[in-house]
Design a protein around this motif. Structure first.
Motif: not given
Length: 568
Positions: A221-229, A241-247
């Motif tokens: 369920q955590e897939y694609a929840g953040s850049a690391e996943k 994908s932290a702090d409202r910034a997508y790098i």
């Protein structure tokens, strides 16, 4: 490219002044909201991103107004989602502003009956070195359609792939969806009906991007929840994908990496258009959409440009609600709108007034032609027609058994932002002045509109619109088919359905386009909804930046093949 300030300081300083709000997706939002921040963050490996830029790097920075709803290509359901997917993902083909090119597939064939598309994969790999296989595409498509996934974008394969609607409904096993992998290098699609626009669709929609089953299952369920996943295999890799910034960093394993010029793309969430414009002027962004009110200040600037973003805005009508179930009354509403004046009052004249259901630049019957230049029927008059509006109103009053139009009150649903409120107020004034009816504006949240109010047909009239999924009139016209789950107009007409169904069975392009034109004419003649405008996006782009693509389908702006001067 301009010299960059430290975004960790610059963004936080500017953003501290901004206030957050909801607006029409993809539309300029002039409202403000409280306490939003965006700053640089650290990517995998400890490299600082969004703050410092190493000398000689090519970095492209821009902002978006809203957070993506998801980073999972099997659950995306908005232009904002799609634009990020175009940066970090890729499908079998690429659609570069309408030009179809090989992507992860090198070659493909189409069966004579137009129902089977066979793609042959190139030697491509995921960032961890694993090869991209045909099963990655099959897994992704099945996961999208599987009812257990509950993807809001599952409708994309309904009426497109064989058994798509049935799989989504849970009446047919997911294994019977019209996609298969005869071997590791071959992907076969079986379609529900011939679709000349299918290649365009495959090149644009993240729904057809591959996914790694082992990675999805690893995170659950955590897939694609953040850049690391998350794992993708496009030109760039999302590293933070932290702090409202997508790098996004350039992906060295991408098959076409030698033609990718940028080292990094940085995308920041900035709701307020004036804040983003200030950031651009301060050298913190390389591209920015200009708020409508500020467009006149930049029209002569050398770095100014504009494009039609594909969104058609209209007044939805619940065709079975009180009063508006009457065709003549609906037509009275449609002809009472002066779209030219509406555009000036609501959008400062920036958008284009429009009286049709379909975007005119959709593909026409032959290569190189457009629907608007060939077969598109005449729409409602741009300046309205008060005499005709009153004629339709009088006919409606007779049919409804009403002697005085002031006895009629209709409710206009508008969600709670300033732009949409202006839309409702302008329509209210025109209808009341021309027709003498009463219009009550009911303010609701945007979330209510598309999750309950429109799907449940719990309204009379309301603001909305549609952005195309492919460059074909069908993407708009299928909305009004009685079996379409997105038929918010509650329009049910067997003759209309027959035209749409016949267009699906027609293999001659010219004959098919004639059927679609007849379908649009029927919607206009029956006043099924009220088109208002085509959205023009005005922007500023650094003069040293080249190769940014603008398009009206699937994405509005794509910087994958952009280039710029290296930082000093």
């Amino acid at each position: 490219m301009k010299m960059k300030k430290l975004l960790a300081l610059g963004l936080a300083g500017v953003m501290a002044l901004s206030l957050a709000a909801c607006g029409v997706p993809g539309e300029e939002d002039e409202t403000q909201a409280a306490g939003t921040e965006a700053a640089g963050s650290e990517a995998a490996g400890g490299e600082t991103t969004g703050g410092e830029t190493a000398d000689g790097e090519k970095v492209f920075r821009y902002s978006v107004k809203t957070e993506p709803t998801t980073l999972d290509s099997a659950k995306m359901n908005s232009i904002g989602d799609s634009e990020l997917q175009q940066i970090m993902g890729e499908g079998l083909l690429t659609n570069n502003a309408g030009e179809i090119s090989p992507g992860l597939a090198e070659t493909w064939e189409i069966s004579e009956d137009g129902l089977t598309y066979t793609f042959h994969l190139r030697d491509a790999q995921w960032p961890d070195g694993q090869p991209v296989t045909a099963n990655d595409f099959v897994y992704a498509a099945r996961r999208l359609a599987d009812p257990e996934t509950a993807s809001p974008g599952a409708w994309i394969v309904s009426g497109v792939l064989k058994n798509g609607a049935e799989v989504i409904a849970g009446t047919v096993p997911v294994e019977e969806l019209g996609i298969s992998a005869p071997d590791e290098k071959t992907v076969v699609f079986e379609l529900d009906h011939p679709q000349g626009y299918f290649l365009s669709y495959v090149g644009l929609s993240g729904a057809f991007f591959p996914q790694r089953q082992d990675i999805v299952e690893q995170y659950g369920q955590e897939y694609a929840g953040s850049a690391e996943k998350l794992m993708t295999c496009g030109a760039f890799t999302l590293t933070s994908s932290a702090d409202r910034a997508y790098i996004f960093e350039k992906n060295p394993t991408y098959w076409d990496a030698e033609n990718i010029k940028l080292d990094r793309i940085e995308v920041y969430v900035v709701e307020n258009g004036d804040t983003a414009l200030s950031m651009y002027e301060n050298g913190e962004l390389d591209y920015v959409q200009i708020p409508n009110a500020s467009v006149p200040n930049y029209t002569d600037a050398s770095n100014h440009g504009s494009y039609v973003n594909g969104n058609l805005d209209w007044v939805y009508i619940n065709n079975e609600a009180e009063y508006v179930s009457n065709q003549n009354f609906r037509l009275a509403l449609a002809y009472a709108i002066n779209r030219e004046n509406y555009n000036i009052l609501v959008n400062n004249g920036v958008y284009q007034a429009w009286g049709n259901i379909v975007l005119p630049m959709c593909d026409g019957p032959e290569a190189g032609t457009t629907y608007g230049d060939t077969v598109q029927p005449e729409g409602y008059p741009i300046q309205g027609d008060e005499a005709k509006a009153k004629e339709y109103l009088n006919a409606a009053l007779t049919e409804l058994g009403i002697s005085d139009p002031s006895e009629i009150t209709i409710h206009f649903n508008a969600w709670d932002d300033e732009t949409t409120k202006r839309v409702a107020e302008v329509c209210q004034e025109m209808w009341q002045n021309v027709l003498g009816i009463n219009v009550q504006i009911d303010m609701v949240t945007y979330g209510q509109v598309y999750t309950t109010i429109y799907p449940n047909k719990d309204y009379q009239v309301g603001y909305g619109g549609w952005g195309p999924d492919y460059a074909d009139p069908y993407t708009y016209l299928y909305l009004f088919h009685s079996e379409n789950v997105n038929n918010y107009s509650n329009y049910k007409n067997a003759d209309y359905d027959a035209l749409i169904d016949a267009s699906n069975a027609e293999t001659d392009p010219a004959a098919r386009m004639d059927l679609l034109a007849q379908a649009e004419a029927m919607l206009i003649e029956q006043g099924v909804n009220i088109p208002l405008q085509m959205r023009d996006v005005h922007y500023l782009l650094d003069e040293d930046v080249t190769g940014v693509q603008f398009y009206y389908v699937g994405y509005n702006m794509c910087p994958v093949y952009a280039d710029c001067a290296p930082t000093a």
